[in-house]
Design a protein around this motif. Structure first.
Motif, mmCIF file in Angstrom:
data_model
loop_
_atom_site.group_PDB
_atom_site.id
_atom_site.type_symbol
_atom_site.label_atom_id
_atom_site.label_comp_id
_atom_site.label_asym_id
_atom_site.label_seq_id
_atom_site.Cartn_x
_atom_site.Cartn_y
_atom_site.Cartn_z
ATOM 1 N N TRP A 470 0.357 2.189 17.457
ATOM 2 C CA TRP A 470 0.766 1.200 16.459
ATOM 3 C C TRP A 470 -0.440 0.643 15.704
ATOM 4 O O TRP A 470 -0.394 0.470 14.473
ATOM 5 C CB TRP A 470 1.514 0.054 17.138
ATOM 6 C CG TRP A 470 2.974 0.329 17.307
ATOM 7 C CD1 TRP A 470 3.606 0.752 18.428
ATOM 8 C CD2 TRP A 470 3.974 0.228 16.294
ATOM 9 N NE1 TRP A 470 4.942 0.907 18.208
ATOM 10 C CE2 TRP A 470 5.204 0.584 16.894
ATOM 11 C CE3 TRP A 470 3.954 -0.132 14.948
ATOM 12 C CZ2 TRP A 470 6.399 0.600 16.186
ATOM 13 C CZ3 TRP A 470 5.155 -0.119 14.244
ATOM 14 C CH2 TRP A 470 6.352 0.247 14.854
ATOM 15 N N VAL A 471 -1.514 0.371 16.423
ATOM 16 C CA VAL A 471 -2.724 -0.134 15.756
ATOM 17 C C VAL A 471 -3.262 0.902 14.771
ATOM 18 O O VAL A 471 -3.641 0.587 13.629
ATOM 19 C CB VAL A 471 -3.795 -0.506 16.804
ATOM 20 C CG1 VAL A 471 -5.126 -0.824 16.124
ATOM 21 C CG2 VAL A 471 -3.332 -1.690 17.642
ATOM 22 N N GLY A 472 -3.278 2.179 15.194
ATOM 23 C CA GLY A 472 -3.737 3.241 14.309
ATOM 24 C C GLY A 472 -2.880 3.370 13.070
ATOM 25 O O GLY A 472 -3.386 3.560 11.945
ATOM 26 N N ALA A 473 -1.539 3.253 13.262
ATOM 27 C CA ALA A 473 -0.633 3.351 12.121
ATOM 28 C C ALA A 473 -0.845 2.194 11.149
ATOM 29 O O ALA A 473 -0.847 2.385 9.917
ATOM 30 C CB ALA A 473 0.808 3.369 12.609
ATOM 31 N N LEU A 477 -2.128 2.462 7.287
ATOM 32 C CA LEU A 477 -1.390 1.871 6.167
ATOM 33 C C LEU A 477 -2.284 0.947 5.350
ATOM 34 O O LEU A 477 -2.239 0.948 4.107
ATOM 35 C CB LEU A 477 -0.170 1.109 6.689
ATOM 36 C CG LEU A 477 1.002 1.958 7.202
ATOM 37 C CD1 LEU A 477 2.063 1.063 7.842
ATOM 38 C CD2 LEU A 477 1.614 2.755 6.056
ATOM 39 N N LEU A 478 -3.107 0.163 6.027
ATOM 40 C CA LEU A 478 -3.997 -0.747 5.320
ATOM 41 C C LEU A 478 -5.028 0.028 4.496
ATOM 42 O O LEU A 478 -5.310 -0.313 3.333
ATOM 43 C CB LEU A 478 -4.702 -1.673 6.309
ATOM 44 C CG LEU A 478 -3.831 -2.731 6.993
ATOM 45 C CD1 LEU A 478 -4.640 -3.486 8.044
ATOM 46 C CD2 LEU A 478 -3.262 -3.707 5.969
ATOM 47 N N LEU A 479 -5.586 1.074 5.091
ATOM 48 C CA LEU A 479 -6.560 1.886 4.354
ATOM 49 C C LEU A 479 -5.911 2.567 3.154
ATOM 50 O O LEU A 479 -6.512 2.666 2.069
ATOM 51 C CB LEU A 479 -7.175 2.934 5.288
ATOM 52 C CG LEU A 479 -8.085 2.400 6.408
ATOM 53 C CD1 LEU A 479 -8.539 3.533 7.314
ATOM 54 C CD2 LEU A 479 -9.287 1.663 5.831
ATOM 55 N N GLY A 483 -6.927 1.957 -0.668
ATOM 56 C CA GLY A 483 -7.278 3.086 -1.525
ATOM 57 C C GLY A 483 -6.453 3.121 -2.794
ATOM 58 O O GLY A 483 -6.967 3.386 -3.892
ATOM 59 N N THR A 484 -5.147 2.846 -2.629
ATOM 60 C CA THR A 484 -4.275 2.818 -3.809
ATOM 61 C C THR A 484 -4.681 1.691 -4.752
ATOM 62 O O THR A 484 -4.704 1.861 -5.984
ATOM 63 C CB THR A 484 -2.819 2.629 -3.362
ATOM 64 O OG1 THR A 484 -2.466 3.666 -2.446
ATOM 65 C CG2 THR A 484 -1.875 2.661 -4.547
ATOM 66 N N TRP A 485 -4.998 0.531 -4.194
ATOM 67 C CA TRP A 485 -5.397 -0.624 -5.022
ATOM 68 C C TRP A 485 -6.647 -0.314 -5.834
ATOM 69 O O TRP A 485 -6.700 -0.544 -7.039
ATOM 70 C CB TRP A 485 -5.621 -1.829 -4.122
ATOM 71 C CG TRP A 485 -6.162 -3.033 -4.853
ATOM 72 C CD1 TRP A 485 -7.451 -3.362 -5.073
ATOM 73 C CD2 TRP A 485 -5.384 -4.046 -5.494
ATOM 74 N NE1 TRP A 485 -7.564 -4.522 -5.775
ATOM 75 C CE2 TRP A 485 -6.264 -4.973 -6.057
ATOM 76 C CE3 TRP A 485 -4.005 -4.264 -5.624
ATOM 77 C CZ2 TRP A 485 -5.853 -6.092 -6.749
ATOM 78 C CZ3 TRP A 485 -3.583 -5.379 -6.316
ATOM 79 C CH2 TRP A 485 -4.491 -6.289 -6.869
ATOM 80 N N PHE A 486 -7.636 0.238 -5.159
ATOM 81 C CA PHE A 486 -8.888 0.509 -5.867
ATOM 82 C C PHE A 486 -8.772 1.693 -6.826
ATOM 83 O O PHE A 486 -9.562 1.842 -7.749
ATOM 84 C CB PHE A 486 -10.020 0.747 -4.857
ATOM 85 C CG PHE A 486 -10.458 -0.499 -4.134
ATOM 86 C CD1 PHE A 486 -11.047 -1.546 -4.848
ATOM 87 C CD2 PHE A 486 -10.268 -0.636 -2.766
ATOM 88 C CE1 PHE A 486 -11.451 -2.696 -4.186
ATOM 89 C CE2 PHE A 486 -10.667 -1.787 -2.134
ATOM 90 C CZ PHE A 486 -11.261 -2.836 -2.839
ATOM 91 N N THR A 487 -7.754 2.552 -6.573
ATOM 92 C CA THR A 487 -7.501 3.632 -7.548
ATOM 93 C C THR A 487 -6.914 3.092 -8.826
ATOM 94 O O THR A 487 -7.260 3.520 -9.941
ATOM 95 C CB THR A 487 -6.574 4.673 -6.921
ATOM 96 O OG1 THR A 487 -7.165 5.220 -5.754
ATOM 97 C CG2 THR A 487 -6.285 5.806 -7.905
ATOM 98 N N ILE A 488 -5.985 2.145 -8.692
ATOM 99 C CA ILE A 488 -5.340 1.553 -9.878
ATOM 100 C C ILE A 488 -6.279 0.583 -10.568
ATOM 101 O O ILE A 488 -6.388 0.540 -11.799
ATOM 102 C CB ILE A 488 -4.037 0.862 -9.456
ATOM 103 C CG1 ILE A 488 -3.062 1.879 -8.848
ATOM 104 C CG2 ILE A 488 -3.400 0.162 -10.653
ATOM 105 C CD1 ILE A 488 -1.809 1.273 -8.301
#
Length: 492
Positions: A470-473, A477-479, A483-488
């Motif tokens: 669960w921690v890994g998941a 998700l956070l990463l 990544g999506t935020w910094f791409t946009i």
């Protein structure tokens, strides 16, 4: 023919007169109670318990090595007079004439000692015969207990197996003598300094038979003057007093506490949140039920039907179990928390003698005139354990929680033990010490939010691997989100 009818009429009138006189005598006795002190009677096992075909069950009430007192005195195989005389002689020691004085003391108090026995026990014994039985048995029991505690049987012809059987025989309901006998034998003309070690041995002997792994002393036996303050009927009654710790001023933990502590405050806040969520979930369930057209009945608030049956049901509702770390059987409590709860109860060691002691303690509490006759603390405790134990897994979970310490060969034997005892206490109604605790557990188990939260924790967070997954998941998700935020929205 006429003479026969006249004789029958006279007999009927005589019987009527006797019946009315007995009722009148009882009314006078009730209106003018006697100042004579009443004693707990040493009596035989109630017939309702012996009307069973299970011979193994009956063996729990019959001496296997040594008969003590008048009940089994007629069984010549159990009256080892030679061993009793050896023990009595070791108690008296080298004090010349002491045995004659002590026997005289028992005879001087024989009327009072007779009152400690039920009529069906001593009706065939003459006073002198009873005095000799109590004198010899009292001395031999005191010396035997002292030898057991000191682990010194030098000069006594007895082996280790017989020592174990003798100890077990001392806690049989039908194998008791008045505790008053022990007190008479350890009063003047006996030297106080000589008797002091025997009183201490008596205290330690009871502590060693409390079926508790830590073998600590109950508060009732920690008092400096416990020997003078406690007035047990016999050794079995003293064991029961130590179990219940009746003279302790400690309030039973099953009673609600009004103290305000940080833990209680946190529990109160958690309860408020939990109750709000439970209310929402209950309304949601009711709405779903209406939409589905279900005809299932809902448990009313006043319904006392129990929704938990054993340890597995408690675990499913998020209730964990812990030892109370006390010796008092009354110290059983339930502490509700935020979606979870904690049940605390006294630890118990289960060995070869546990069945015998519990059977006789429950049988003693069924006697109508036992000390504190309105209290059935041992019976209530055994009843609660019987409620929790239904199969081997229940015993295993109780062992893991350090509540049960099983010294038998298998957990199945523990299940069978409490099934047998359950057949006894169900014969006679008894006051339940833990009714309030059961009601608290019932309220906890009825709330679906507790069960759902426990199932979620069990399914998804029950092992370190699942937690790491669960921690890994979540980290992934956070990463991905970063990544999506910094791409946009790229930064310079």
């Amino acid at each position: 023919m006429e003479d026969q009818n006249a004789s029958d009429l006279i007999n009927f009138l005589y019987e009527d007169k006797k019946l009315l006189e007995s009722i009148d005598d009882q009314i006078k006795s009730n209106n003018h109670p006697s100042n004579k002190e009443e004693y707990t009677k040493i009596q035989k096992i109630q017939t309702i318990m012996l009307n069973r075909t299970d011979e193994d069950f009956k063996q729990n009430f019959i001496p296997r090595f040594m008969a003590i007192g008048p009940v089994h005195y007629g069984n010549t195989h159990l009256v080892n007079k030679r061993l009793k005389i050896s023990l009595a002689a070791k108690f008296i020691g080298k004090s010349k004439g002491m045995s004659e004085q002590l026997l005289g003391k028992i005879k001087a108090n024989i009327k009072e000692l007779e009152d400690h026995f039920h009529a069906n026990v001593n009706k065939y014994r003459k006073e002198d015969a009873l005095a000799r039985i109590l004198f010899r048995d009292g001395l031999s029991v005191l010396q035997f207990i002292h030898c057991v505690v000191r682990k010194d049987f030098s000069g006594i012809e007895i082996n280790n197996g017989q020592v174990v059987l003798f100890q077990n025989d001392l806690f049989l309901l039908e194998n008791q003598i008045p505790f008053k006998v022990f007190k008479l034998l350890m009063e003047p003309p006996m030297n106080e300094e000589m008797c002091k070690p025997y009183k201490e041995s008596l205290r330690l002997f009871i502590i060693n038979h409390l079926m508790e792994p830590n073998s600590s002393s109950p508060k009732v036996l920690l008092e400096d003057e416990w020997y003078d303050k406690i007035k047990p009927a016999h050794l079995l009654d003293l064991l029961r007093i130590a179990f219940l710790d009746d003279m302790s001023t400690t309030k039973s933990s099953s009673e609600p506490s009004h103290e305000t502590s940080p833990h209680n405050q946190r529990s109160a806040y958690c309860n408020i949140v939990r109750d709000k969520l439970t209310l929402l979930m209950t309304r949601l369930n009711e709405r779903i039920t209406v939409l589905k057209g279900s005809t299932c009945t809902k448990t009313s608030p006043g319904n006392n039907q129990r929704t938990f049956r054993n340890v597995q049901d408690l675990k499913a509702a998020g209730i964990r179990m812990k030892p109370s770390n006390t010796l008092r059987l009354k110290d059983l409590s339930f502490q509700p928390g935020c979606w979870r709860g904690t049940l605390k109860l006294r630890s118990l060691t289960v060995n070869e003698s546990t069945e015998l002691k519990l059977f006789n303690l429950v049988a003693y509490e069924m006697c109508g005139d036992h000390n504190n006759k309105n209290e059935c603390g041992v019976t209530s405790y055994v009843s609660f354990l019987d409620l929790l134990i239904e199969n081997e897994q229940d015993v295993k979970d109780l062992r893991s929680a350090n509540i049960l310490h099983n010294c038998l060969s298998s957990d199945v034997q523990v299940v069978d033990l409490f099934d047998k005892i359950g057949n006894i206490y169900n014969l006679v109604p008894h006051d339940d010490y833990y009714k309030e605790v059961k009601n608290q557990i019932q309220e906890h188990c009825k709330k679906n939010i507790n069960v759902w939260f426990t199932q979620i924790c069990e399914n998804y967070f029950s092992s370190p691997l699942k937690v790491m997954a669960w921690v890994g998941a979540i980290v992934a998700l956070l990463l991905t989100a970063f990544g999506t935020w910094f791409t946009i929205y790229p930064t310079d």
